[in-house]
Design a protein around this motif. Structure first.
Motif, PDB file in Angstrom:
ATOM      1  N   GLY A  69     -53.190  31.502  32.981  1.00 33.68           N
ATOM      2  CA  GLY A  69     -53.616  30.384  32.151  1.00 33.68           C
ATOM      3  C   GLY A  69     -52.495  29.439  31.790  1.00 33.68           C
ATOM      4  N   THR A  70     -51.255  29.836  31.998  1.00 32.31           N
ATOM      5  CA  THR A  70     -50.122  28.969  31.689  1.00 32.31           C
ATOM      6  C   THR A  70     -49.843  27.986  32.813  1.00 32.31           C
ATOM      7  OG1 THR A  70     -49.123  30.632  30.266  1.00 32.31           O
ATOM      8  CG2 THR A  70     -47.668  28.923  31.091  1.00 32.31           C
ATOM      9  N   CYS A  71     -49.697  28.497  34.041  1.00 35.55           N
ATOM     10  CA  CYS A  71     -49.308  27.609  35.148  1.00 35.55           C
ATOM     11  C   CYS A  71     -50.403  27.369  36.173  1.00 35.55           C
ATOM     12  CB  CYS A  71     -48.063  28.159  35.840  1.00 35.55           C
ATOM     13  SG  CYS A  71     -48.334  29.640  36.853  1.00 35.55           S
ATOM     14  N   GLY A  72     -51.479  28.166  36.134  1.00 37.82           N
ATOM     15  CA  GLY A  72     -52.570  27.984  37.085  1.00 37.82           C
ATOM     16  C   GLY A  72     -52.395  28.758  38.381  1.00 37.82           C
ATOM     17  N   HIS A  73     -51.346  29.552  38.489  1.00 38.70           N
ATOM     18  CA  HIS A  73     -51.131  30.357  39.694  1.00 38.70           C
ATOM     19  C   HIS A  73     -52.260  31.376  39.827  1.00 38.70           C
ATOM     20  CE1 HIS A  73     -48.860  32.290  42.880  1.00 38.70           C
ATOM     21  NE2 HIS A  73     -49.047  33.461  42.284  1.00 38.70           N
ATOM     22  N   GLU A  74     -52.796  31.491  41.036  1.00 43.37           N
ATOM     23  CA  GLU A  74     -53.834  32.481  41.301  1.00 43.37           C
ATOM     24  C   GLU A  74     -53.222  33.663  42.044  1.00 43.37           C
ATOM     25  OE1 GLU A  74     -58.063  30.828  42.022  1.00 43.37           O
ATOM     26  OE2 GLU A  74     -56.687  29.429  42.986  1.00 43.37           O
ATOM     27  N   LEU A  75     -53.494  34.848  41.532  1.00 40.54           N
ATOM     28  CA  LEU A  75     -52.980  36.079  42.123  1.00 40.54           C
ATOM     29  C   LEU A  75     -54.114  36.841  42.782  1.00 40.54           C
ATOM     30  CD1 LEU A  75     -51.464  35.591  39.177  1.00 40.54           C
ATOM     31  CD2 LEU A  75     -50.441  37.760  39.749  1.00 40.54           C
ATOM     32  N   SER A  76     -53.779  37.540  43.847  1.00 37.28           N
ATOM     33  CA  SER A  76     -54.753  38.459  44.419  1.00 37.28           C
ATOM     34  C   SER A  76     -54.858  39.657  43.466  1.00 37.28           C
ATOM     35  CB  SER A  76     -54.306  38.929  45.809  1.00 37.28           C
ATOM     36  OG  SER A  76     -53.159  39.750  45.709  1.00 37.28           O
ATOM     37  N   VAL A  77     -55.887  40.438  43.633  1.00 36.02           N
ATOM     38  CA  VAL A  77     -56.041  41.632  42.803  1.00 36.02           C
ATOM     39  C   VAL A  77     -54.834  42.547  43.000  1.00 36.02           C
ATOM     40  CG1 VAL A  77     -57.437  43.685  42.341  1.00 36.02           C
ATOM     41  CG2 VAL A  77     -58.562  41.502  42.842  1.00 36.02           C
ATOM     42  N   ASP A  79     -51.782  41.813  43.955  1.00 34.94           N
ATOM     43  CA  ASP A  79     -50.587  41.229  43.337  1.00 34.94           C
ATOM     44  C   ASP A  79     -50.626  41.388  41.825  1.00 34.94           C
ATOM     45  OD1 ASP A  79     -49.592  40.482  45.810  1.00 34.94           O
ATOM     46  OD2 ASP A  79     -50.249  38.397  45.626  1.00 34.94           O
ATOM     47  N   TYR A  80     -51.772  41.164  41.233  1.00 37.30           N
ATOM     48  CA  TYR A  80     -51.900  41.322  39.784  1.00 37.30           C
ATOM     49  C   TYR A  80     -51.649  42.763  39.361  1.00 37.30           C
ATOM     50  CZ  TYR A  80     -53.875  41.737  35.148  1.00 37.30           C
ATOM     51  OH  TYR A  80     -54.049  42.022  33.813  1.00 37.30           O
ATOM     52  N   LEU A  81     -52.232  43.707  40.056  1.00 38.94           N
ATOM     53  CA  LEU A  81     -52.056  45.110  39.700  1.00 38.94           C
ATOM     54  C   LEU A  81     -50.605  45.561  39.885  1.00 38.94           C
ATOM     55  CD1 LEU A  81     -55.358  46.634  41.140  1.00 38.94           C
ATOM     56  CD2 LEU A  81     -54.822  46.092  38.747  1.00 38.94           C
ATOM     57  N   ALA A  82     -49.899  44.926  40.798  1.00 36.27           N
ATOM     58  CA  ALA A  82     -48.495  45.275  41.037  1.00 36.27           C
ATOM     59  C   ALA A  82     -47.549  44.658  40.000  1.00 36.27           C
ATOM     60  CB  ALA A  82     -48.079  44.829  42.436  1.00 36.27           C
ATOM     61  N   CYS A  83     -47.930  43.519  39.429  1.00 35.48           N
ATOM     62  CA  CYS A  83     -47.029  42.829  38.485  1.00 35.48           C
ATOM     63  C   CYS A  83     -47.761  42.468  37.202  1.00 35.48           C
ATOM     64  CB  CYS A  83     -46.453  41.580  39.125  1.00 35.48           C
ATOM     65  SG  CYS A  83     -47.653  40.251  39.328  1.00 35.48           S
ATOM     66  N   ALA A  84     -48.564  43.344  36.695  1.00 36.63           N
ATOM     67  CA  ALA A  84     -49.491  43.032  35.618  1.00 36.63           C
ATOM     68  C   ALA A  84     -48.860  42.611  34.294  1.00 36.63           C
ATOM     69  CB  ALA A  84     -50.432  44.215  35.378  1.00 36.63           C
ATOM     70  N   SER A  85     -47.552  42.579  34.189  1.00 36.63           N
ATOM     71  CA  SER A  85     -46.979  42.209  32.898  1.00 36.63           C
ATOM     72  C   SER A  85     -46.419  40.790  32.831  1.00 36.63           C
ATOM     73  CB  SER A  85     -45.892  43.214  32.495  1.00 36.63           C
ATOM     74  OG  SER A  85     -44.862  43.202  33.459  1.00 36.63           O
ATOM     75  N   THR A  86     -46.207  40.142  33.974  1.00 37.76           N
ATOM     76  CA  THR A  86     -45.729  38.750  33.968  1.00 37.76           C
ATOM     77  C   THR A  86     -46.258  37.994  35.171  1.00 37.76           C
ATOM     78  OG1 THR A  86     -43.717  39.280  35.182  1.00 37.76           O
ATOM     79  CG2 THR A  86     -43.525  39.265  32.792  1.00 37.76           C
ATOM     80  N   CYS A  87     -46.372  36.712  35.009  1.00 38.29           N
ATOM     81  CA  CYS A  87     -46.790  35.854  36.118  1.00 38.29           C
ATOM     82  C   CYS A  87     -45.638  35.740  37.115  1.00 38.29           C
ATOM     83  CB  CYS A  87     -47.168  34.473  35.595  1.00 38.29           C
ATOM     84  SG  CYS A  87     -47.602  33.305  36.920  1.00 38.29           S
ATOM     85  N   PRO A  88     -45.886  35.981  38.397  1.00 34.94           N
ATOM     86  CA  PRO A  88     -44.819  35.870  39.381  1.00 34.94           C
ATOM     87  C   PRO A  88     -44.386  34.422  39.627  1.00 34.94           C
ATOM     88  CG  PRO A  88     -46.895  36.366  40.458  1.00 34.94           C
ATOM     89  CD  PRO A  88     -47.144  36.430  38.980  1.00 34.94           C
ATOM     90  N   SER A  89     -45.171  33.469  39.183  1.00 33.63           N
ATOM     91  CA  SER A  89     -44.847  32.063  39.386  1.00 33.63           C
ATOM     92  C   SER A  89     -44.054  31.461  38.227  1.00 33.63           C
ATOM     93  CB  SER A  89     -46.135  31.270  39.603  1.00 33.63           C
ATOM     94  OG  SER A  89     -45.857  29.902  39.770  1.00 33.63           O
ATOM     95  N   CYS A  90     -44.519  31.669  36.982  1.00 34.58           N
ATOM     96  CA  CYS A  90     -43.876  31.022  35.831  1.00 34.58           C
ATOM     97  C   CYS A  90     -43.221  32.000  34.860  1.00 34.58           C
ATOM     98  CB  CYS A  90     -44.879  30.138  35.094  1.00 34.58           C
ATOM     99  SG  CYS A  90     -46.140  31.049  34.172  1.00 34.58           S
ATOM    100  N   SER A  91     -43.338  33.289  35.120  1.00 32.71           N
ATOM    101  CA  SER A  91     -42.754  34.366  34.301  1.00 32.71           C
ATOM    102  C   SER A  91     -43.352  34.483  32.901  1.00 32.71           C
ATOM    103  CB  SER A  91     -41.226  34.220  34.198  1.00 32.71           C
ATOM    104  OG  SER A  91     -40.650  34.302  35.478  1.00 32.71           O
ATOM    105  N   SER A  92     -44.470  33.851  32.654  1.00 38.87           N
ATOM    106  CA  SER A  92     -45.145  34.019  31.361  1.00 38.87           C
ATOM    107  C   SER A  92     -45.646  35.449  31.251  1.00 38.87           C
ATOM    108  CB  SER A  92     -46.325  33.060  31.233  1.00 38.87           C
ATOM    109  OG  SER A  92     -45.877  31.739  31.135  1.00 38.87           O
ATOM    110  N   PRO A  93     -45.478  36.055  30.085  1.00 34.94           N
ATOM    111  CA  PRO A  93     -45.937  37.445  29.932  1.00 34.94           C
ATOM    112  C   PRO A  93     -47.466  37.533  29.858  1.00 34.94           C
ATOM    113  CG  PRO A  93     -44.995  36.642  27.873  1.00 34.94           C
ATOM    114  CD  PRO A  93     -44.799  35.548  28.889  1.00 34.94           C
TER     115      PRO A  93
END
Length: 107
Positions: A69-77, A79-93
């Protein structure tokens, strides 16, 4: 809005927070497999969704289904499950507590 996706739900703000989950780190929306529409949470989908709840099947975890919701980056399921604590694009928690509800979204 920081993104250009339509996110349905109850009292959804610009970073996808809703009536049910609205802390500073509640900033993802999930594309529900059943209707292919973004909602901030299961409760919002229950209230305003398609009425045919289905979780993402494991063989489709490579598809985009989570929106930052911060940068609009869309993650695959996956990718999300692998990095569920921060956005890989904008690093928002992201809220790590969402992990407790993953069974409602992903098979």
């Amino acid at each position: 809005m920081a993104h250009h996706q339509i996110v349905k739900g109850l009292k959804v703000d610009a970073e996808t927070r809703c009536l049910h989950y609205h802390s500073p780190i509640d900033r993802i929306a999930i594309k529900f497999f059943c209707c292919q529409e973004y909602f901030p949470c299961f409760e919002c989908h229950q209230a305003e969704g398609c009425g045919k709840h289905e979780v993402w099947p494991k063989d489709r975890f490579d598809e985009k289904a989570v929106l930052c919701g911060t940068c609009g980056h869309e993650l695959s399921v996956e990718d999300y499950l692998a990095c569920a604590s921060t956005c890989p694009s904008c690093s928002s928690p992201f809220n790590p507590g969402c992990n407790l509800h993953k069974h409602l979204y992903f098979g």
